[in-house]
Every structure is written in C-alpha cells, then in structure tokens.
Write an enzyme that holds these catalytic residues in place. Sequence first.
Site, PDB file in Angstrom:
ATOM      1  N   TRP A  18       0.826  -1.215   0.000  1.00 42.51           N
ATOM      2  CA  TRP A  18       0.000   0.000   0.000  1.00 42.51           C
ATOM      3  C   TRP A  18       0.862   1.267   0.000  1.00 42.51           C
ATOM      4  O   TRP A  18       0.341   2.361  -0.143  1.00 42.51           O
ATOM      5  CB  TRP A  18      -0.925   0.005   1.224  1.00 42.51           C
ATOM      6  N   LYS A  19       2.147   1.104   0.214  1.00 46.57           N
ATOM      7  CA  LYS A  19       3.061   2.261   0.299  1.00 46.57           C
ATOM      8  C   LYS A  19       2.500   3.260   1.331  1.00 46.57           C
ATOM      9  O   LYS A  19       2.004   2.824   2.361  1.00 46.57           O
ATOM     10  CB  LYS A  19       3.251   2.887  -1.083  1.00 46.57           C
ATOM     11  N   GLU A 177      11.277  -6.478  -9.901  1.00 45.44           N
ATOM     12  CA  GLU A 177      10.558  -5.247 -10.211  1.00 45.44           C
ATOM     13  C   GLU A 177      11.435  -4.321 -11.039  1.00 45.44           C
ATOM     14  O   GLU A 177      12.218  -3.541 -10.478  1.00 45.44           O
ATOM     15  CB  GLU A 177      10.181  -4.521  -8.917  1.00 45.44           C
TER      16      GLU A 177
HETATM   17  P1  PGA Z   1       2.872  -0.347  -8.966  1.00 47.13           P
HETATM   18  O1  PGA Z   1       3.963  -0.491  -7.814  1.00 47.13           O
HETATM   19  O2  PGA Z   1       2.098  -1.647  -8.995  1.00 47.13           O
HETATM   20  O3  PGA Z   1       2.029   0.811  -8.567  1.00 47.13           O
HETATM   21  O4  PGA Z   1       3.609  -0.109 -10.257  1.00 47.13           O
HETATM   22  C1  PGA Z   1       4.620  -1.712  -7.651  1.00 47.13           C
HETATM   23  C2  PGA Z   1       5.635  -1.628  -6.543  1.00 47.13           C
HETATM   24  O5  PGA Z   1       6.163  -0.556  -6.266  1.00 47.13           O
HETATM   25  O6  PGA Z   1       5.919  -2.644  -5.907  1.00 47.13           O
END
Ligand code: PGA
Length: 263
Positions: A18-19, A177
């Site tokens: 969720w950051k 990522e």
């Molecule tokens: P995003 O972020 O799905 O919004 O691109 C992925 C992440 O930062 O793990």
Amino acid sequence: MKIQRKPASKKKLIVANWKMNPELLGDAKKILQKIKKGITRAKHSDVVFCPPALFLGDLRGKSVSLKTGKVSYGVQNITTEVQGAHTGEISAEMAKSAGVRYAIVGHSERRALGEDDLLIAKKVAAALRADITPILCIGELKRDETGESLQILYSQLKASLGLVAVNNISKVVIAYEPVYAIGAAQAVTPHHVHERNIFIKKVLTELFGKDNAFKVKILYGGSADETNAKALVGDGAVDGLLLGRASVNPETFITIVKEIDQL
Ligand code: PGA
C-alpha cells in the site's frame, strides 16, 4: 489417502504494497473490509497486506480468512538492529511480535533514498533472524536490450543474499521489479518476465544449488493490474505479484486475486 489438489509450494503469493496510502486510517479499514469480502473464496493463493506500519495494529484485528489460502501482514521496511537508539525505525523483532510475517526489503523507493545492497543484505538477514519472510526487491533501472540489466540483477542477487545460509534461501521471496515499470503506464511483457524469471533461477542455482533455488518464490511487480495480471503470472511463470496501486483499489485487487487463484 488425502489428495491435495495443489502442493503448498505451488500456492501463489499476492503481496499488497500500500506504500504511504491511504491517507486516513478510516479509509484503510474500508479498503481492507471490501477486499476481505471479495477474496474469501481464494483457494490457491496466499495474500499479504503491507499497509503503512502505523495502521497495522488496527487492521490486523479485522481478520480475513480465505478458503484454503492464508492472509498475512507485512511491513514495507525494517531496520537491521533489534532495538535501541534508532529513532523512527522498526525492527524485524518488533514486527514479529506485532504479528507480522513478511517484510519488503530493498524496494526501489528505498534504494532511491540511498539503501545499497550491503544494507539490504543486512535487512534480509535481520528478517530471517526474527523468523520473518523477507520479500527482496531487485530490478534494473532502465530498459535495455544489451544484457547490462542481467549483470545488474546478478550483482543485486549476489550481494543482497550474501548473508543468507544455503538452507535458509527457501525462506526468502524474490520480487523482480524493473524500476522503469513501477508506477508507470505499462508493465513489461510476460515474455520479459519469463526471461528474467529463468535468469533469476539460474543465479539462485549458482549461489545456492538447484534444489534450494527452485523452492524460492519469485514474484513480479511493476504496473501489474487487472488487465495484465493473469498473463504476467501465467506466461511469466512466476509465483505471484507485488502490487502497488492496484492493491489499494478493492475492485481491482479482488479481480486480480480471483484471476491468479485460477491459474
Ligand atoms: P505499482 O507499484 O504496482 O504501482 O507499479 C509496484 C511496486 O512498487 O511494488
């Protein structure tokens, strides 16, 4: 004899990062509540929620149960120390004692603040020390066709896993990522994910032996959403996803969990 449809090791793992969202605890509760209702039938997936750490206590109380999958909680970062004079930090031991089972380590947004592979290696070790599963994020910064990105992945894996004992590598989750695909308009192609997935497995095999390497779950992250999740996981042959934006949108997240669960 009881026949299991899918062995536990084949379960998909879907991680919600969720950051620093949402802004309000009340909204976080609503999002979780909605998601909870929508994913209860998941059978072949485990789901990990990584909300802002401050919200964890309140959210964890609202337990979610899946048909046969597990719901767990994670933190988005940990420190290398156990306790003491480290203002603003959270240790793996503290996370563990608060019921957390996973920790995202080395996310590109942390690396952008100055975290390097040596620090990340210590964080991976700190998580394992506290019996927390580290979700180690790796990924090249730029799109490149020359193979330089493979070199970057190789050195990130080698250095960040440098403190992991051979018999502990299966307790680590790797999230591939590519940084240019995070928070972007588009994910990479499933074909690209597949290639990198094979490469990561090769490096893990070199470092930890084939048997151990093939036990490690490899996730993809970066602009995965309801339109591409199935192809990224299915054709990319990864074990699941690390989702940013899509994980705070209940409808999108529910759709993704349902799709992945059927693979
Ligand atoms: P995003 O972020 O799905 O919004 O691109 C992925 C992440 O930062 O793990």
